[in-house]
Design an enzyme around this catalytic site. Sequence first.
Site, mmCIF file in Angstrom:
data_model
loop_
_atom_site.group_PDB
_atom_site.id
_atom_site.type_symbol
_atom_site.label_atom_id
_atom_site.label_comp_id
_atom_site.label_asym_id
_atom_site.label_seq_id
_atom_site.Cartn_x
_atom_site.Cartn_y
_atom_site.Cartn_z
ATOM 1 N N LYS A 53 0.916 -1.064 -0.373
ATOM 2 C CA LYS A 53 -0.225 0.219 -0.176
ATOM 3 C C LYS A 53 0.987 1.629 0.158
ATOM 4 C CE LYS A 53 -4.134 -2.569 2.548
ATOM 5 N NZ LYS A 53 -4.747 -3.021 3.546
ATOM 6 N N GLN A 97 -4.396 -1.907 9.684
ATOM 7 C CA GLN A 97 -3.807 -2.808 9.451
ATOM 8 C C GLN A 97 -4.624 -4.130 9.647
ATOM 9 O OE1 GLN A 97 -2.855 -3.537 5.556
ATOM 10 N NE2 GLN A 97 -3.808 -5.278 6.582
ATOM 11 N N ASP A 120 -11.055 3.023 3.976
ATOM 12 C CA ASP A 120 -11.140 1.357 4.008
ATOM 13 C C ASP A 120 -13.071 1.071 3.797
ATOM 14 O OD1 ASP A 120 -9.031 -0.779 3.711
ATOM 15 O OD2 ASP A 120 -8.848 -0.365 5.814
#
Length: 289
Positions: A53, A97, A120
């Site tokens: 990412k 994460q 997200d």
Amino acid sequence: MSATIIDGFQIAANVRGRVAKQVSELKKKGICPCLAVILVGEDPASISYVTGKEKALAEVGMTDKSIRLPADTKEQDLLNIIDELNDDKTVHGILVQLPLPKHINEEKVIMAINPEKDVDGFHPINVGNMVIGKKSYLPCTPHGVLVLLREMNIPTNGMHAVVVGRSNIVGKPLSILLSRKDINATVTICHTGTKNIAEHTRQADILIAAVGKAGVITADMIKPGATVIDVGVNRIPDSTKKSGFRLVGDVDFEAAKKVASFITPVPRGVGPMTIAMLMQNTLEAAQGK
Ligand code: NAP
């Protein structure tokens, strides 16, 4: 017959290219999109996802605020960091994460992120808006799957999509998005409680596997000519690799490609799309959309 392999790597590169152009436009206006990436602990798979990412962020011209925390970080300390990032005007998106270490409540952490920075798309406000078809950050993996279908001109209108897996981050949102009016598929969702899964999967014009078990979808479970999207990422031992493992999906790829008309490989299928859609969401956050 051999299926057309859907090149997620290339399609994702195209998406990132479009994002990069818009980032440079935004920079001319003095705005540099920034994503805060928080990693707690040292899970090897998580480290590799986060690294991917951050690499993509640099490639599209965005900044990342990388925050690495030890595995024994207290839940409250993580919540305090999120609070600071929520208030930081130079940070447009916040990504934590997952999975988090067991002693940290993931739900609490997701709820702490300002929905406007939740790139997200996991916050209940974004999930709720997605369900009722209002503007929201779409979760990156399901969104990436939709873009793959669109870019490959795979018809969805009136098609029967079968999604195997019902997690909050993949299967469930994907089933909702596929049944949205603009996509217009008829959706069946399968899980561990489904009796005779193959009976369902064999009816799928579009079969999506999001299970997390290597080879769980075999060729005989696929309708000839179907489109097969393999979201699964599984590590299996491979002594020929330096790492000692290789990545495979949930689908028995070699056999399935002889039955399907379109199929995504693992790696270079859905994975790169997830990252590309994260870039797009971060861009939109910076654009204030
Ligand atoms: P998850 O939270 O573990 O959910 C797995 C789902 O599969 C559950 O709903 C489970 O059913 C169902 N399931 C498990 N075994 C099954 C079986 N034998 N038959 C039918 N259904 C079964 O996993 P996830 O987070 O959705 O991830 C799924 C896979 O996608 C993993 O391999 C993950 O690494 C991968 N993934 C890839 C990307 C990417 O970018 N490519 C992104 C996210 C995840 P129950 O609900 O009944 O337990």
